[in-house]
Every structure is written in structure tokens, then in C-alpha cells.
Design a protein around this motif. Structure first.
Motif: not given
Length: 352
Positions: A14-15, A27-28, A46-47, A220-223
Motif C-alpha cells: 500500500x502507498x 491510494x494504491x 476497498x478500504x 483510492x485511485x482505482x475506486x
């Protein structure tokens, strides 16, 4: 401060970024392409713990929320839920929220950047005789969502079967990894899925359990990519005081026969007199474009791009376009970039 859950997520790639509300957001996970595929062909996790969770309690809670938002709340029973929108007195959008009715309270899952604003907004309308209490539970619970066609098989592996055929928003308390967790039908998108409301102390064990049975972490980027492709509007982009929920394509959150609520007169008038002057659509683009870029048909400005995403060379956005300018299939330019107006599954438009 990095939590135990975030330490676990960091070990799997995770980043993180820290939001303006001092929330640390994954974020990713370094697997964006895999996570997108999992949400479409398998199951992703997804968190959403940086989202807000509010609690409304007191004997007048159902009437209160019924009068403050667009959907019909008083008819809901414990174990049921729905999406609803908070609007101003002139029907400008504040947030799209998910409601969960419990035996003794209402839980509201709200957008990450709307916690303080909605707490203050709702508090304004509690009068001295109202038996209503507001509480921000955001720091006490973690929120996870499963997304993808294999979400049901994950629940089966966990011994959960009662929710699989339930309508969106239905929820119940269940035991997972030794902890009591509230699970609801719905992923926050049109993708099949389920949302988990988990005491923060149990977040690590539940995350481990869900990943061990096959869920692929999704950042989050993918969401954001998924919500743009599906058309879910968010505050500060599609949901602002420049737009109302009819324009934002949130017709499924509106009750036209529930009686008075904040913004009801404007919404009813727009519906009755076909007054929706602009609508939110998907925009398929030929090249990158920044949100805020005007949308044109020939020499006429007909709208504005509100969100943009690019994955594997596919350029896609959301934008408001004047109703009279046309809808699906319209050829437009976003700035200097050629584009086409397309339908997206999250949004509903005025009935013919």
C-alpha cells in the motif's frame, strides 16, 4: 499516526496519502490493473475507512432524517436502508449518503469530506423539543466494501447467506473473525458487492480474513476510476451548490410523494414543469482533458467536464450538458478534444 491496519496494508504494497482531514488513505496497492480486473471478474476489497459515519438517535430520529433529505425514511424498518441526498433549501446538493436503519438508531455513511459540514448542517435543524442526538462515529469504525461478481462466494466462505438476495441497503449484524460486524448489501457502486461496518479494534482481523478468502485490495485511485466509469457523483466535483440532484442523475434517491423536506418545493417544481436544464453524463474522450474544461457543440458552450480518468489509454469523464443540447450519442468537444456522450449505469435521467 499509522494504524495497525495501515501497517498490515503497507506490508502488501500500500502507498498512502494523508487527506486534508488528516485521514491516511491507501491510494494504491501497486496492483491497479489487477484490482480493476478483480472488481469486474472476481472480487476486490476497498478500504473506505476515511469516509464518514454518523449516528442519529432519539425517538424522533426517523422523522428528523425524513425531513432533512430527499428519500422516504419513515417507511424504513430496522435492517433496511437506502441512498438519500442532502440538499440546501434551494435544492443544491451537499452529499449523497447511504442510510442504515437499526433497532435504536440511524447510521449514515457519508463522503469523506462532508463530516463536519453535515454534522453542523443537521445540528442547525434540531429544535429544543426534538428528541434527536447526533454523533460522529467515524473514528470508532472502519468501513470496507467488497466489489465484484465473486462477492457472494466470499460471503459464502464466511458462512453468510442471508444477505445474498436482499435489496440494496439491507443489513444485519454477523460474526466475522470473532467480531460483530454490520454487513449491508451494496458496494457503493452498481457493481455487485457488500459493505462492512467494523469496530476499529477488529479491522485488522476482518481485513486479513477477507483477503485470505480471495479479495484483492483496491486503492483510492482505482475506486475513483470505477466511480467515474460508472457515474457515481461526488462532492466538490459533480455534487456542489451549482447543481441539484435531478441534474446529477440521482432520481433513484428522490421521493416525490413523501411531503415536505428541505429543498422539496424546488425539486417538485423542477419535476412537474420539466425544468431540468442540464444533466450529468458519461463522456468518452479521445485524449486527456482536465476537469473544469468547457464542453462544446460547434461554437456553443453546452457544459463542463467535472471528472476525468485514464486507464490503459482509455480516456473517460463525467460532465454536465444542457438538456436541450442532447444526450447519449451526441458528438461534442471538450476543449479541443473530440468526445462522445455516453450512458453510465449509476445515473438515472428524467422519465420520458
Amino acid at each position: 499516526m499509522i494504524s495497525e491496519l495501515q501497517n498490515l496494508q503497507a506490508k502488501t504494497g500500500a502507498i498512502f496519502e494523508t487527506s486534508s482531514l488528516e485521514k491516511v488513505i491507501p491510494m494504491s496497492f501497486g496492483n491497479d490493473t489487477e484490482a480493476i480486473h478483480a472488481s469486474q471478474q472476481g472480487v476486490a476489497l476497498y478500504d473506505r475507512s476515511h469516509w464518514g459515519l454518523l449516528k442519529i438517535s432519539g425517538e424522533d430520529r426517523l422523522r428528523f432524517l425524513h425531513n432533512q433529505s430527499t428519500n422516504s425514511i419513515q417507511t424504513l424498518k430496522p435492517g433496511e436502508g437506502c441512498d438519500t441526498v442532502f440538499v440546501t433549501s434551494t435544492a443544491r446538493t451537499l452529499d449523497l449518503a447511504t442510510v442504515f436503519i437499526t433497532e435504536d438508531a440511524i447510521l449514515l455513511l457519508i463522503s469523506p469530506n462532508r463530516r463536519q459540514q453535515l454534522m453542523e448542517w443537521l445540528d442547525r435543524f434540531i429544535f429544543p423539543m426534538d428528541q434527536v442526538e447526533l454523533q460522529d462515529l467515524s473514528s470508532h469504525y472502519s468501513i470496507f466494501s467488497l466489489l465484484g461478481p465473486d462477492s457472494r462466494s466470499v460471503l459464502q466462505k464466511l458462512g453468510v447467506t442471508d444477505l445474498q438476495q436482499q435489496p440494496l441497503g439491507c443489513h444485519q449484524l454477523l460474526e466475522i473473525a470473532g467480531s460483530t460486524v454490520r454487513i449491508s448489501a451494496g458496494s457503493g457502486l452498481t457493481t455487485l458487492g457488500y459493505t462492512f461496518i467494523i469496530p476499529t479494534s477488529a479491522a485488522v482481523s476482518v481485513w486479513q480474513t477477507l483477503t485470505q478468502v480471495g479479495a484483492i485490495p483496491l486503492g483510492e485511485v482505482v475506486w475513483q476510476h470505477l466511480r467515474i466509469r460508472q457515474g457515481r457523483p461526488v462532492p466538490d466535483a459533480e455534487l456542489t451548490e451549482a447543481y441539484n440532484p435531478l441534474e446529477a442523475g440521482l432520481w433513484q434517491t428522490l421521493s416525490f410523494d413523501k411531503g415536505c423536506y428541505i429543498g422539496q418545493e424546488t425539486i417538485a417544481r423542477l419535476n412537474t414543469y420539466k425544468g431540468v436544464k442540464q444533466q450529468l453524463w458519461g463522456i468518452r474522450l479521445n485524449a486527456p482533458v482536465s476537469p473544469g474544461t468547457p464542453i462544446w457543440i460547434e461554437d456553443a458552450k453546452v457544459g463542463i467536464l467535472t471528472s476525468y480518468t485514464n486507464t490503459d489509454g482509455e480516456h473517460f469523464g463525467l460532465g454536465y450538458i444542457r438538456t436541450k443540447a442532447g444526450g447519449v450519442g451526441s458528438k461534442v468537444k471538450v476543449g479541443e478534444i473530440e468526445a462522445e456522450v455516453v450512458d453510465v449505469p449509476f445515473l438515472k435521467h428524467p422519465p420520458l
